[in-house]
Structure formats: C-alpha cells, structure tokens
Scaffold this motif. Structure first.
Motif, PDB file in Angstrom:
ATOM      1  N   GLY A  60      10.333 -35.732  -2.631  1.00 28.54           N
ATOM      2  CA  GLY A  60      11.189 -34.629  -3.055  1.00 28.54           C
ATOM      3  C   GLY A  60      11.219 -33.476  -2.063  1.00 28.54           C
ATOM      4  N   ARG A  61      12.270 -32.688  -2.193  1.00 29.76           N
ATOM      5  CA  ARG A  61      12.434 -31.491  -1.382  1.00 29.76           C
ATOM      6  C   ARG A  61      12.481 -30.273  -2.301  1.00 29.76           C
ATOM      7  NH1 ARG A  61      14.206 -32.177   3.800  1.00 29.76           N
ATOM      8  NH2 ARG A  61      15.332 -30.191   3.787  1.00 29.76           N
ATOM      9  N   ALA A  62      12.191 -29.130  -1.723  1.00 29.68           N
ATOM     10  CA  ALA A  62      12.194 -27.898  -2.514  1.00 29.68           C
ATOM     11  C   ALA A  62      12.759 -26.755  -1.689  1.00 29.68           C
ATOM     12  CB  ALA A  62      10.787 -27.554  -2.991  1.00 29.68           C
ATOM     13  N   ARG A  63      13.158 -25.714  -2.407  1.00 30.53           N
ATOM     14  CA  ARG A  63      13.620 -24.492  -1.748  1.00 30.53           C
ATOM     15  C   ARG A  63      12.796 -23.332  -2.298  1.00 30.53           C
ATOM     16  NH1 ARG A  63      19.654 -21.597  -1.799  1.00 30.53           N
ATOM     17  NH2 ARG A  63      19.099 -19.939  -0.315  1.00 30.53           N
ATOM     18  N   LEU A  64      12.351 -22.484  -1.401  1.00 32.53           N
ATOM     19  CA  LEU A  64      11.508 -21.341  -1.753  1.00 32.53           C
ATOM     20  C   LEU A  64      12.141 -20.087  -1.161  1.00 32.53           C
ATOM     21  CD1 LEU A  64       7.635 -21.216  -1.359  1.00 32.53           C
ATOM     22  CD2 LEU A  64       9.039 -19.385  -0.453  1.00 32.53           C
ATOM     23  N   ARG A  65      12.351 -19.067  -2.010  1.00 30.05           N
ATOM     24  CA  ARG A  65      12.907 -17.802  -1.532  1.00 30.05           C
ATOM     25  C   ARG A  65      12.010 -16.663  -1.996  1.00 30.05           C
ATOM     26  NH1 ARG A  65      15.603 -13.557  -3.047  1.00 30.05           N
ATOM     27  NH2 ARG A  65      15.822 -14.292  -5.196  1.00 30.05           N
ATOM     28  N   VAL A  66      11.658 -15.780  -1.074  1.00 32.44           N
ATOM     29  CA  VAL A  66      10.799 -14.634  -1.377  1.00 32.44           C
ATOM     30  C   VAL A  66      11.474 -13.365  -0.889  1.00 32.44           C
ATOM     31  CG1 VAL A  66       8.619 -13.473  -0.802  1.00 32.44           C
ATOM     32  CG2 VAL A  66       8.633 -15.927  -1.294  1.00 32.44           C
ATOM     33  N   ASP A  67      11.509 -12.350  -1.756  1.00 29.84           N
ATOM     34  CA  ASP A  67      11.885 -11.001  -1.354  1.00 29.84           C
ATOM     35  C   ASP A  67      10.619 -10.145  -1.422  1.00 29.84           C
ATOM     36  OD1 ASP A  67      14.572 -11.468  -0.942  1.00 29.84           O
ATOM     37  OD2 ASP A  67      15.114 -11.035  -3.022  1.00 29.84           O
ATOM     38  N   ALA A  68      10.277  -9.479  -0.347  1.00 33.60           N
ATOM     39  CA  ALA A  68       9.102  -8.614  -0.308  1.00 33.60           C
ATOM     40  C   ALA A  68       9.233  -7.691   0.895  1.00 33.60           C
ATOM     41  CB  ALA A  68       7.818  -9.430  -0.207  1.00 33.60           C
ATOM     42  N   THR A  69       8.522  -6.563   0.834  1.00 40.43           N
ATOM     43  CA  THR A  69       8.545  -5.622   1.950  1.00 40.43           C
ATOM     44  C   THR A  69       7.115  -5.242   2.329  1.00 40.43           C
ATOM     45  OG1 THR A  69       8.704  -3.723   0.447  1.00 40.43           O
ATOM     46  CG2 THR A  69      10.768  -4.652   1.275  1.00 40.43           C
ATOM     47  N   THR A  70       6.923  -4.966   3.616  1.00 39.59           N
ATOM     48  CA  THR A  70       5.647  -4.473   4.125  1.00 39.59           C
ATOM     49  C   THR A  70       5.941  -3.241   4.982  1.00 39.59           C
ATOM     50  OG1 THR A  70       4.748  -6.724   4.202  1.00 39.59           O
ATOM     51  CG2 THR A  70       3.577  -5.041   5.452  1.00 39.59           C
ATOM     52  N   GLU A  71       5.276  -2.130   4.645  1.00 34.71           N
ATOM     53  CA  GLU A  71       5.544  -0.892   5.374  1.00 34.71           C
ATOM     54  C   GLU A  71       4.260  -0.074   5.485  1.00 34.71           C
ATOM     55  OE1 GLU A  71       7.158   1.647   1.525  1.00 34.71           O
ATOM     56  OE2 GLU A  71       8.607   0.617   2.810  1.00 34.71           O
ATOM     57  N   ALA A  72       4.311   0.979   6.282  1.00 35.13           N
ATOM     58  CA  ALA A  72       3.142   1.831   6.463  1.00 35.13           C
ATOM     59  C   ALA A  72       2.762   2.497   5.150  1.00 35.13           C
ATOM     60  CB  ALA A  72       3.425   2.880   7.534  1.00 35.13           C
ATOM     61  N   GLY A  73       1.462   2.541   4.868  1.00 39.02           N
ATOM     62  CA  GLY A  73       0.970   3.166   3.650  1.00 39.02           C
ATOM     63  C   GLY A  73      -0.427   3.713   3.848  1.00 39.02           C
ATOM     64  N   THR A  74      -1.021   4.195   2.766  1.00 43.08           N
ATOM     65  CA  THR A  74      -2.392   4.695   2.809  1.00 43.08           C
ATOM     66  C   THR A  74      -3.137   4.223   1.572  1.00 43.08           C
ATOM     67  OG1 THR A  74      -1.792   6.770   1.709  1.00 43.08           O
ATOM     68  CG2 THR A  74      -1.810   6.769   4.121  1.00 43.08           C
ATOM     69  N   SER A  75      -4.453   4.144   1.717  1.00 44.76           N
ATOM     70  CA  SER A  75      -5.344   3.859   0.602  1.00 44.76           C
ATOM     71  C   SER A  75      -6.527   4.813   0.698  1.00 44.76           C
ATOM     72  CB  SER A  75      -5.794   2.398   0.639  1.00 44.76           C
ATOM     73  OG  SER A  75      -6.648   2.102  -0.461  1.00 44.76           O
ATOM     74  N   ARG A  76      -7.489   4.663  -0.225  1.00 47.75           N
ATOM     75  CA  ARG A  76      -8.582   5.633  -0.317  1.00 47.75           C
ATOM     76  C   ARG A  76      -9.906   4.959  -0.646  1.00 47.75           C
ATOM     77  NH1 ARG A  76      -3.932   6.980  -1.246  1.00 47.75           N
ATOM     78  NH2 ARG A  76      -3.077   9.051  -0.791  1.00 47.75           N
ATOM     79  N   ASN A  77     -10.957   5.494  -0.061  1.00 46.51           N
ATOM     80  CA  ASN A  77     -12.330   5.187  -0.453  1.00 46.51           C
ATOM     81  C   ASN A  77     -12.931   6.405  -1.131  1.00 46.51           C
ATOM     82  OD1 ASN A  77     -12.198   2.642   0.733  1.00 46.51           O
ATOM     83  ND2 ASN A  77     -13.123   3.329   2.653  1.00 46.51           N
TER      84      ASN A  77
END
Length: 451
Positions: A205-222
């Motif tokens: 079998g064959r399949a189709r996969l579609r993803v919408d997503a974004t990666t951008e500059a951000g911040t996190s915290r300790n």
C-alpha cells in the motif's frame, strides 16, 4: 533509620511534615489546569511563574527566572491517508519539529524501528514512509524515537510514522530533533491505526501524509533557587516542568517537578544539615531537546558541580528506579538510603543521553536520574506519557510524597558523599557498548569531541 538519624529530631520532624504536605499536589494541579505547557508557549511561561512562586514559598533563596532563546514549534493540522482504490483516512498528530510537508509514497513497516530492522528494509525504504512502533523488543536497551527517526532519514525515507504500542486510540507525540526543524515530516498514530498500516504495508500500500506546522524564534525559562551552605561545590537537582501540547502532562513531568518541590521543602527545613550547597532548577523545553538543561549547564561552572540529580519520572508510579549512569558510587548511595528507610529501588546502571542529566553527564558530572516503575512491573515504555491520556487522575499523591522524601534524603547524603568525575573515554565506550552511537549520530547528538 540509623541510630544517628533516630537522634535527629529536626530530620524526623521534616520527614513527618512531608507526609502531610499538600504543596506538591497543589502545584501539580495548577500545572495540569493550564491549557498546555509546550516549550516556548504562553502556557509554559505561566507554568514557570507558578513554579517560581512555589519555590519561593518552599524557602529557597535567590529564586530567579532565567530566560533563554529557543526555536518555538507550533502545531497546525495533519492529515494521513492510505491512498489507492480504497482510500482511507486515519487520525494522526504531527511530531514536534516536524517541518511542514506533503509526502506520498509506499508504506514500509520497519517493526520496532531498530537499526537492524531499518537496515533490513534496504532500498524499499528509499522514498517511502517508515512506520515504527513506540516500543523496543524485550531483552535489549530501549531504542529512542529520535534514533529510529534518524536511522529512517539515513536510509532515505521521505516521512516517518510513529505507531503507539499502547492500545486506546492514542496517537503519541515526541520531538524529532533538538531545537530546530527535522529532516522530514513525521506523525504519531494510535496502536489500532498502526495495526492497519502494517497490513497495508504488507500488501504494497501507499499513503499520503500532510503536515502544517511552523518553527520560529522563541524563548523559554528556567526557574532556579538554592538551599544549604554557601560552598564552592554544589549539587544540582533538576526537573523539567514543560509538557507536550496534546495533554495535561501530569505524569511527564508534572510528577517530577512536584516531587522536586516536595524535596525542596524538606531540604529547606534541614538546610543546616547539608554539607554542600544544593541548587534546585525547574527547566523548560526538555520535551523539545533538553534545551533548558543545556542553558542551565551553560550558565554554571560545571567544574564546581559535584553531581546532578535529575528527577524525570519519579512520583509517577510506586516503585523508585535509579539510573546511576556509569557511576557505581551513586548506585551504592541509592541502595544505602533506600535500605535505611525500608524502600526498595530498581537499578539501571547504563548511561543514556535522553533526559536533562545529559548536558552535565557528557561534561563528566556524575548523574543520578530518579524514575519510577509500576509495582507490578507494568508495560515497557511511557504508557500514558506523550498522549492525551497523561492526566492528573493517573497520579497517586502518596507516590509524590514518598518520592519527595526519598529524593531529599538522597540529596542530603549526596552533599556528604564524594563521587569521582565520569571519565570521558569510559562514558563514550559505555554508550558504544549499548549501540547508541549510530542512532545518536543519525540524530545529530553524538558529541563532536567523540570523533
């Protein structure tokens, strides 16, 4: 208890108060009530504020929130379907740091996704969509998701499907890369979907996969505070407070940070009994690449860090599990403390690179990771973790209290115990003996110094 501990009324009082301390459960409740705590998100920022307030209330000194840069991945929609005369759609969720993409190709079932199985797939995987289970065959070390993905990329696959081995219509999540877009799209599907995909793959079998997503500059915290004397050397206790955006993150790692809070509150009551300073850190972005731990390690003088205690997995289940990461002295310490208080511990002595101890361990800092297992042994792997079923109702407050007490007692003894540094060659050789090197290289996390 030893005779000496029997004569220590301050320790006895602190342990007694810990058995009735509701603060860890209250923090867990506040964290799991947020929409989510995905690394770099507004929810994770609010979680850091909650942890900061809890640390200050625990009596830690110099509680600070330290911001660090990261790449913020945000989930869009995902679609997955078997194509052909009998087209059929399945539920799927994008895996963090999956790039946006639209891929069609043959389904290739690579079983558990071990290096041997992916190698055996050979040319059939080139241009295909690899389907791998979330678990690993019994009798061998656990093969991490990022390893499976890295091997699939190296074999020429165009997309990756991670099929849960735990039933319940629960697509799993988990990052594909550290702090940046992965090499190809990837999604998680349920065990039930995985069963169908194995059959379709057998039939060509064959399949189709579609993803919408974004990666951008951000911040996190300790969030970091200290307790104990102002010594040149210190013990670092670390737990991550972030979680994936598909769930409450109660088990992974709400239990861990709640356990650390309970331990911190106990240590603050006995700080005159500590022989070294203890730095307690709640770190962000573990789930997307150990980013908070990396930032913490960069900020500290690692030559002055005597040892690190990573609480990732403790408090979830009844049985305490200790990973001593090639430091036999830490295994002995865990035995000594748990035996003294009549609490069994399960040992795992081999090192691994997939939690917040890693930035410290690879620099030679001895590392003890506290995890937990179901009393009956349970099923291998995360279980409910990394799925929508990781919810607060799975948590037993007794486990939080018990593991908080044991964590504090282990840290107390560790402040008084000399532990040698981890030899760089020994660590590298231990990882090679466990066959980590190919997967770590494929995932881009094999240290460059180990050529």
């Amino acid at each position: 208890m030893t005779d000496a501990d029997d004569r220590d009324p301050a320790l006895e009082r602190a342990i007694g108060r810990a058995w009735a301390d509701d603060a860890p459960w209250e923090l867990l409740t506040e964290l799991t009530a947020l929409d989510h705590r995905m690394g770099g998100s507004p929810g994770e920022r609010r979680a850091a504020e909650l942890v900061r307030d809890a640390f200050a209330d625990a009596g830690l000194r110099e509680v600070d929130v330290d911001e660090f840069p990261m790449r913020y991945w945000e989930r869009g929609t995902s679609e997955f379907a078997v194509v052909g005369p009998d087209e059929r759609s399945f539920e799927a969720i994008a895996l963090p740091y999956s790039p946006a993409g639209d891929v069609e190709g043959p389904l290739v079932d690579v079983g558990y996704g071990t290096p041997e199985e992916i190698e055996a797939a050979g040319e059939t995987l080139r241009g295909g969509i690899a389907v791998a289970s979330t678990t690993t065959p019994p009798g061998r070390r656990f093969v991490h998701r990022m390893e499976k993905f890295g091997h699939a990329v190296a074999a020429g696959a165009e997309a990756f499907v991670f099929a849960n081995h735990v039933p319940g219509q629960l697509p799993p999540t988990g990052a594909l890369a550290f702090d940046g877009e992965a090499a190809m799209p990837g999604v998680g599907v349920s065990a039930e979907t995985g069963d169908w995909l194995s059959e379709y793959a057998r039939d060509g079998g064959r399949a189709r996969l579609r993803v919408d997503a974004t990666t951008e500059a951000g911040t996190s915290r300790n969030v970091v505070g200290t307790v104990g004397p102002d010594t040149d050397e210190e013990i670092v206790v670390v737990a991550h407070y972030d979680a994936h955006d598909v769930a409450e993150g109660a088990l992974d790692n709400g239990c861990g940070i709640a356990t650390v809070l309970g331990a911190a509150r106990l240590l603050a009551r006995i700080e005159d009994d500590l022989a070294r300073r203890v730095r307690i850190a709640a770190v962000g972005c573990e789930e997307v690449g150990l980013l908070g731990a990396e930032a913490l390690a960069d900020d500290l003088d690692l030559g002055a860090v005597h040892a690190v205690v990573n609480v990732d997995g403790a408090g979830r289940f009844r049985g305490l599990k200790a990973y001593s990461h090639a430091a036999p002295e830490l295994a002995s310490l865990a035995d000594r403390v748990t035996d003294r208080y009549g609490q069994p511990v399960v040992h795992e002595r081999d090192p691994h690179p997939f939690s917040d101890h890693w930035p410290f361990l690879r620099a030679g800092v001895p590392a003890l990771q506290l995890h937990s297992d179901p009393a009956d042994g349970g099923e291998r792997g995360r279980g409910w973790g990394h799925t929508a079923a990781d919810t607060r109702d799975k948590v037993d407050p007794r486990n939080l209290r018990e593991h908080a007490v044991l964590t504090a007692l282990l840290v107390r003894d560790l402040t008084r115990t000399d532990v040698p540094r981890i030899d760089d060659d020994d660590l590298r050789d231990a990882l090679r003996e466990q066959a980590y090197e190919p997967g770590m290289r494929a995932s881009g996390i094999w240290p460059p110094k180990w050529k």
